[in-house]
Design an enzyme around this catalytic site. Sequence first.
Site, PDB file in Angstrom:
ATOM      1  N   ASP A   1      51.403  44.672  24.890  1.00 61.83           N
ATOM      2  CA  ASP A   1      50.713  45.087  23.761  1.00 61.83           C
ATOM      3  C   ASP A   1      51.080  44.308  22.320  1.00 61.83           C
ATOM      4  O   ASP A   1      51.417  44.952  21.574  1.00 61.83           O
ATOM      5  CB  ASP A   1      50.968  46.530  23.760  1.00 61.83           C
TER       6      ASP A   1
ATOM      7  N   GLU B   1      41.678  52.233  27.221  1.00 66.29           N
ATOM      8  CA  GLU B   1      42.469  52.250  26.250  1.00 66.29           C
ATOM      9  C   GLU B   1      42.768  51.037  25.398  1.00 66.29           C
ATOM     10  O   GLU B   1      41.919  50.034  25.466  1.00 66.29           O
ATOM     11  CB  GLU B   1      43.936  52.796  26.855  1.00 66.29           C
TER      12      GLU B   1
END
Length: 319
Positions: free
Chosen positions: A34, A198
């Site tokens: 991420d 997401e």
Amino acid sequence: MVKLANALTTLGLQALVAYALPEACSGVCNNSHDPSIIRRNDGTYFRFSTGGKIAIHTAPSLTGPWAYQGAALPSGSSINLAGNQDLWAPDISLVGDQYYLYYSVSTFGVQDSAIGVARSSSLDAGTWTDLGSTGVVSSAGAAYNAIDGNLINEPGTSNYFLTFGSFWNGIHRVRVTPTQTHGSVYQVAFDPSDTAMEGPTVFKNGDYYYLFFSKGSCCGYDANRPAAGKEYRIMVCRSSAATGPFADKNGKSCQSGGGTLVLGSHDWVYGPGGQGVYQDPTNGPVLYYHYVDTRIGYADGQKKFGWNKIDFSSGWPVV
């Protein structure tokens, strides 16, 4: 260099897509789950990533060499939730002369989550002040999951929006100040047939706001790989307004399962996602993300930092 990608199953359709391989990366190119990147005025690039209480790496260019500098929040978060010592999904933004780092406090597979924020005037390790919760919180039974926050400003205005969400009823949006919520939460993307979405990122290019998000299974590939085409991949919808509504290239609403594939598994790149988009002064708009290199291994700890230039000339992002 462009090579022919593997056949993917996406939204029930077989797609044969050509993607560019990731650009070069040297130094510490793993430890990059991420990622979120930004370039400081002195030319130093900063990369923030999940793990290590938000790991900070720096480099003189996007290609590296990347070097570890320490944790953004070495004491963890002041938010009183499980997971406050294992912070996820950083997102970095410059507002005025201050840098704001959004992060998630959660544990895998639950809705007991919150989005926090920290502030620094320099980006350097050791300079971050934890401001705690933004007010975006969730618990079991909530209409959304409060993780993966991404800040965007509506150009020419003082309007800031935090886009966030994971699995539970898709992607959501709320106005922020930017340290606290200011308004009601509303949904911007959802797929009733596949809730595995997401990690939203909103990027303005030309006349449109592009909502990028990750879809599919993100993790644990070394133990259990999903069916082909169900691993992490990067999707997009767009809107002419910062507030939406967003739709894909075929005009399908992003709230009804819409989403155009931007980047999927190909060659030795597997499960790209956790993405961001950055207007780089040297390379123009770039898409960056984590992925596993199948020549090395599938473990979460082996995820590497990848990036590519994006071509928006068609009105849609092409890697």
